[in-house]
Design a protein around this motif. Sequence first.
Motif, short mmCIF file in Angstrom:
data_model
loop_
_atom_site.label_atom_id
_atom_site.label_comp_id
_atom_site.label_asym_id
_atom_site.label_seq_id
_atom_site.Cartn_x
_atom_site.Cartn_y
_atom_site.Cartn_z
N LYS A 174 65.36 -12.50 131.03
CA LYS A 174 64.31 -12.66 129.21
C LYS A 174 64.19 -14.38 129.41
N LYS A 176 63.59 -17.67 126.94
CA LYS A 176 63.53 -18.19 126.11
C LYS A 176 63.05 -19.29 125.90
N ASP A 202 61.84 -14.38 124.15
CA ASP A 202 62.51 -15.03 122.74
C ASP A 202 62.58 -16.76 122.46
N ASN A 204 63.80 -17.30 119.05
CA ASN A 204 64.47 -18.45 118.50
C ASN A 204 63.74 -18.41 117.08
N GLU A 228 60.71 -11.58 120.85
CA GLU A 228 62.38 -11.16 120.17
C GLU A 228 61.63 -12.80 119.56
N ASP A 253 66.00 -10.22 116.07
CA ASP A 253 67.49 -10.58 116.24
C ASP A 253 68.15 -11.12 115.31
N GLU A 254 68.00 -12.39 115.01
CA GLU A 254 68.55 -13.38 114.23
C GLU A 254 67.81 -12.51 112.51
N ASN A 275 67.81 -6.28 118.47
CA ASN A 275 68.54 -6.97 119.39
C ASN A 275 70.41 -6.67 118.57
MG LIG Z 1 67.64 -13.31 120.81
#
Ligand SMILES: [Mg+2]
Length: 388
Positions: A174, A176, A202, A204, A228, A253-254, A275
């Motif tokens: 994965k 970022k 991801d 975020n 993600e 995710d969040e 996730n």
């Molecule tokens: Mg995440």
Amino acid sequence: MRIVDATLFALQIPFVEAFAHSVRSRSYSDSIVVRLRAEDGTVGYGEAVARPYVTGETVDGCLQFMERTLWPAVQATDYLRWTGQNPIAWLASLALPADADSLATPGVVAWHGARCGFELALVDCLLKSAGVSLGDLLPPRHPVTYSGVITASSVEGAVKHARRFKQFGLPHVKVKITGEADRERLAAIRAVVGPQVSLRVDGNGAYSVESAIATCEALAEFQIDSAEQMISRGHPQDLATVQANSTIPQMADESLITLADAEALIAARACKSFNLRLSKCGGLGPTLAIAELAQATGIQVQVGCQVGETAILSAAGRHLAAYLPEISFCEGSYGSLLLREDLSRRPIHFGHQGLAKPLKGPGLGVEIQDALLEKYAQQIISLTTKAV
Ligand SMILES: [Mg+2]
């Protein structure tokens, strides 16, 4: 079974190397370890990770919530030992007050990290007292393969990590991403790991709906298996717009903290996968409930982790990942690959090709070293049952 005392350890364990994503960079683990002692002398350990940009919890807020709300509830309860009953029902019987709506605090989505810390400590303690492993409740169905995660450093730094993961034979990686040099980063990583390795990204929450769609389009040529949390936690319809306009499957995710979040995301057709992270979702009971809903509605699940988690959360995550019928990816168990020292007597981190064995010991299956809790604690809070 009564719990007679609790000790909260707010830790700072330095990382071997700083880890960054689009929201922040961190260089130490700031987990809170919960140590519970039952009336028969058995000790159990749980772990909470407070993340202000995920659940809204801070370390101080978590400690206060544990002391003022969770501990009074725990010490007032006479717990049932597990004697072979349905594991989901038994986990649910450890009812701990942490519901998002009933205990709303401004800025806090849910006290899920705090709840997870106490829930895991109860599970560890009660199962150890009965001489039972969490793997007896949640029997492993398959081996667990962990992913490597590439931090949001420079492209050169990303290439260095990709080379290390390639040498380690990790089949899943994965990455970022932050909106800066995303194409360059993914092109360089794909060139290093080759066509066989599964890559996912991801964000975020760093992107707008428009830039998320554009970025997914720009990255699609690098065969990305999932994107993600490209946009921030908000209305599920926004994520649904990204999903509808992208060939890369979107993962929440969040945006996925509570069961109500899961229901809203499914109703909006916002994403293809979730996730699941124990500290984010409130521990084993609530996470299993979300996993069950996902499975029933065709949503894939990844078992994620908290950056900097210790062997306690890693052990619980391993049991969960091995038990769930089908998981797309698994993260965590970095142990001393990331922490200067992990808390378990025996290393728990994964081995070659990301593979890790099931844990069989009593409780969560890890032996925690109290001396390390004391060594790395910034704050220790002792809570004892008051004599009646
Ligand atoms: Mg995440």
